[in-house]
Design an enzyme around this catalytic site. Sequence first.
Site, PDB file in Angstrom:
ATOM      1  N   PRO A  77       0.841  -1.189   0.000  1.00 28.64           N
ATOM      2  CA  PRO A  77       0.000   0.000   0.000  1.00 28.64           C
ATOM      3  C   PRO A  77       0.884   1.249   0.000  1.00 28.64           C
ATOM      4  O   PRO A  77       1.968   1.249   0.578  1.00 28.64           O
ATOM      5  CB  PRO A  77      -0.796  -0.127   1.297  1.00 28.64           C
ATOM      6  CG  PRO A  77      -0.003  -1.038   2.161  1.00 28.64           C
ATOM      7  CD  PRO A  77       0.762  -1.938   1.247  1.00 28.64           C
ATOM      8  N   HIS A  78       0.433   2.284  -0.684  1.00 32.06           N
ATOM      9  CA  HIS A  78       1.260   3.480  -0.801  1.00 32.06           C
ATOM     10  C   HIS A  78       0.375   4.716  -0.940  1.00 32.06           C
ATOM     11  O   HIS A  78      -0.771   4.628  -1.360  1.00 32.06           O
ATOM     12  CB  HIS A  78       2.197   3.361  -2.005  1.00 32.06           C
ATOM     13  CG  HIS A  78       1.489   2.977  -3.268  1.00 32.06           C
ATOM     14  ND1 HIS A  78       1.168   1.670  -3.554  1.00 32.06           N
ATOM     15  CD2 HIS A  78       1.011   3.711  -4.282  1.00 32.06           C
ATOM     16  CE1 HIS A  78       0.533   1.623  -4.709  1.00 32.06           C
ATOM     17  NE2 HIS A  78       0.415   2.849  -5.174  1.00 32.06           N
ATOM     18  N   GLY A  79       0.960   5.841  -0.567  1.00 27.84           N
ATOM     19  CA  GLY A  79       0.215   7.084  -0.667  1.00 27.84           C
ATOM     20  C   GLY A  79       1.127   8.286  -0.587  1.00 27.84           C
ATOM     21  O   GLY A  79       2.285   8.183  -0.199  1.00 27.84           O
TER      22      GLY A  79
END
Length: 108
Positions: free
Chosen positions: A24-26
Site C-alpha cells: 500500500p502506498h500514498g
Amino acid sequence: MHLSCNWYAVRVWSTGIGFGIAIPHGKSAGVSYPRVAFGRKLEGIDWNSMDDEKAKLIFMIAVPEEQAGNEHLKILQALSRKLIDDSFRAQLLDAKTKDEVISLMNTM
C-alpha cells in the site's frame, strides 16, 4: 433550483501484488520525507491480491506530495528488485527478531 453533479469514474486496484506481498502506498502533504514501514502477518491477510494469495509481507510507502512520482517509483523499484528473490522473502518470513528484519531491509 437546479443542482448539477459531475461523477468521475475512479478505478482502484489492489496493492496486493502476489507472492504473499502487499505494497500500500500514498502521498500526503503531511509527510515530510519518504518512509517505508514493514509489517509481517504469518497467517496472512486477504488483500485481494492478483494471485489470491494472502499477504504476509506488507510494505507501506508514504511520500511527500511533491515527490510522489519520482521518489515513489524509486522505492517501488528497490523493493521489487529484492522481493522477486524467493530466498529474500523466505528470510523475511523466517526472521526471529526486529534486528534481523532491519539487517535484511538494509540490503536494499
